[in-house]
Scaffold this motif. Sequence first.
Motif, PDB file in Angstrom:
ATOM      1  N   THR A 180       0.824  -1.205   0.000  1.00 26.17           N
ATOM      2  CA  THR A 180       0.000   0.000   0.000  1.00 26.17           C
ATOM      3  C   THR A 180       0.860   1.257   0.000  1.00 26.17           C
ATOM      4  OG1 THR A 180      -1.724  -1.166   1.217  1.00 26.17           O
ATOM      5  CG2 THR A 180      -1.836   1.224   1.242  1.00 26.17           C
ATOM      6  N   LEU A 181       1.990   1.184   0.693  1.00 30.27           N
ATOM      7  CA  LEU A 181       2.884   2.333   0.765  1.00 30.27           C
ATOM      8  C   LEU A 181       3.819   2.442  -0.436  1.00 30.27           C
ATOM      9  CD1 LEU A 181       3.768   2.274   4.565  1.00 30.27           C
ATOM     10  CD2 LEU A 181       2.223   3.834   3.362  1.00 30.27           C
ATOM     11  N   GLY A 182       3.664   1.542  -1.410  1.00 21.78           N
ATOM     12  CA  GLY A 182       4.408   1.699  -2.655  1.00 21.78           C
ATOM     13  C   GLY A 182       5.475   0.679  -2.947  1.00 21.78           C
ATOM     14  N   ALA A 183       5.608  -0.347  -2.130  1.00 24.69           N
ATOM     15  CA  ALA A 183       6.626  -1.367  -2.403  1.00 24.69           C
ATOM     16  C   ALA A 183       6.191  -2.212  -3.599  1.00 24.69           C
ATOM     17  CB  ALA A 183       6.822  -2.255  -1.185  1.00 24.69           C
ATOM     18  N   SER A 184       7.136  -2.512  -4.458  1.00 29.59           N
ATOM     19  CA  SER A 184       6.827  -3.356  -5.616  1.00 29.59           C
ATOM     20  C   SER A 184       6.896  -4.832  -5.215  1.00 29.59           C
ATOM     21  CB  SER A 184       7.816  -3.075  -6.743  1.00 29.59           C
ATOM     22  OG  SER A 184       9.098  -3.524  -6.371  1.00 29.59           O
ATOM     23  N   SER A 185       6.420  -5.680  -6.103  1.00 31.60           N
ATOM     24  CA  SER A 185       6.483  -7.122  -5.844  1.00 31.60           C
ATOM     25  C   SER A 185       7.928  -7.581  -5.729  1.00 31.60           C
ATOM     26  CB  SER A 185       5.782  -7.893  -6.962  1.00 31.60           C
ATOM     27  OG  SER A 185       4.405  -7.620  -6.940  1.00 31.60           O
ATOM     28  N   GLY A 186       8.805  -6.993  -6.527  1.00 30.99           N
ATOM     29  CA  GLY A 186      10.227  -7.335  -6.449  1.00 30.99           C
ATOM     30  C   GLY A 186      10.829  -6.982  -5.105  1.00 30.99           C
ATOM     31  N   ASP A 187      10.401  -5.846  -4.536  1.00 31.57           N
ATOM     32  CA  ASP A 187      10.894  -5.463  -3.211  1.00 31.57           C
ATOM     33  C   ASP A 187      10.454  -6.468  -2.146  1.00 31.57           C
ATOM     34  OD1 ASP A 187      12.061  -3.178  -4.260  1.00 31.57           O
ATOM     35  OD2 ASP A 187      10.311  -1.911  -3.830  1.00 31.57           O
ATOM     36  N   ILE A 188       9.222  -6.923  -2.243  1.00 33.29           N
ATOM     37  CA  ILE A 188       8.704  -7.893  -1.278  1.00 33.29           C
ATOM     38  C   ILE A 188       9.459  -9.215  -1.413  1.00 33.29           C
ATOM     39  CG2 ILE A 188       6.662  -9.166  -0.540  1.00 33.29           C
ATOM     40  CD1 ILE A 188       6.453  -6.187   0.028  1.00 33.29           C
ATOM     41  N   VAL A 189       9.672  -9.646  -2.646  1.00 38.31           N
ATOM     42  CA  VAL A 189      10.398 -10.904  -2.874  1.00 38.31           C
ATOM     43  C   VAL A 189      11.822 -10.787  -2.333  1.00 38.31           C
ATOM     44  CG1 VAL A 189      11.352 -12.405  -4.662  1.00 38.31           C
ATOM     45  CG2 VAL A 189       8.991 -11.643  -4.815  1.00 38.31           C
ATOM     46  N   LYS A 190      12.494  -9.665  -2.605  1.00 38.38           N
ATOM     47  CA  LYS A 190      13.857  -9.470  -2.094  1.00 38.38           C
ATOM     48  C   LYS A 190      13.886  -9.492  -0.572  1.00 38.38           C
ATOM     49  CE  LYS A 190      14.945  -6.087  -5.223  1.00 38.38           C
ATOM     50  NZ  LYS A 190      15.592  -4.864  -5.635  1.00 38.38           N
ATOM     51  N   LEU A 191      12.884  -8.891   0.053  1.00 40.20           N
ATOM     52  CA  LEU A 191      12.812  -8.862   1.512  1.00 40.20           C
ATOM     53  C   LEU A 191      12.673 -10.276   2.077  1.00 40.20           C
ATOM     54  CD1 LEU A 191      12.347  -7.123   4.173  1.00 40.20           C
ATOM     55  CD2 LEU A 191       9.925  -7.497   3.702  1.00 40.20           C
ATOM     56  N   LEU A 192      11.742 -11.040   1.524  1.00 38.05           N
ATOM     57  CA  LEU A 192      11.493 -12.375   2.060  1.00 38.05           C
ATOM     58  C   LEU A 192      12.621 -13.353   1.741  1.00 38.05           C
ATOM     59  CD1 LEU A 192       7.678 -12.640   1.306  1.00 38.05           C
ATOM     60  CD2 LEU A 192       8.773 -12.253   3.509  1.00 38.05           C
ATOM     61  N   VAL A 193      13.156 -13.307   0.530  1.00 36.79           N
ATOM     62  CA  VAL A 193      14.246 -14.207   0.166  1.00 36.79           C
ATOM     63  C   VAL A 193      15.514 -13.834   0.931  1.00 36.79           C
ATOM     64  CG1 VAL A 193      15.762 -14.919  -1.722  1.00 36.79           C
ATOM     65  CG2 VAL A 193      13.304 -14.837  -2.078  1.00 36.79           C
TER      66      VAL A 193
END
Length: 148
Positions: free
Chosen positions: A61-74
Amino acid sequence: MPLALKTADQRLADFYEADDRATHLFAIGAGLAVLIGCVGLWGLASFNTARRTKEIGIRKTLGASSGDIVKLLVGQFLRPVLIANLVAWPLAYFAMRTWLAGFSDAVTLSLVYFLGASALAIVIAVLTVLGQSLRASRAAPAWALRHD
């Protein structure tokens, strides 16, 4: 009593028969260990992404892309893998040096073997966690915020 003749290759194969059996058993054990580790890592990734569903929704919601989320979790799962490799390197070095000392031909241990094993561990960890991370990153933020 008949004469039992063997070629040099057959005699050499007899010397290494125990090592071949040990190699086969070690390969089976290592394969099972990797499979059990992947299942455990997949379960941990699944639990972690389910637990962080609201956080992921807020980040999107605050603007993170799907790639940012994947990088965070991986990236979260790569840290323990890297630390485990740093702990395993000296142990593997001393174990291999001791085992190789029993052979008449000298074999040098290279850093390439350890880097290759670490790269393989990282690839396995990334591929195991990637599916869960992609699924979590593609979820709609509104669904993630409503989800409990």
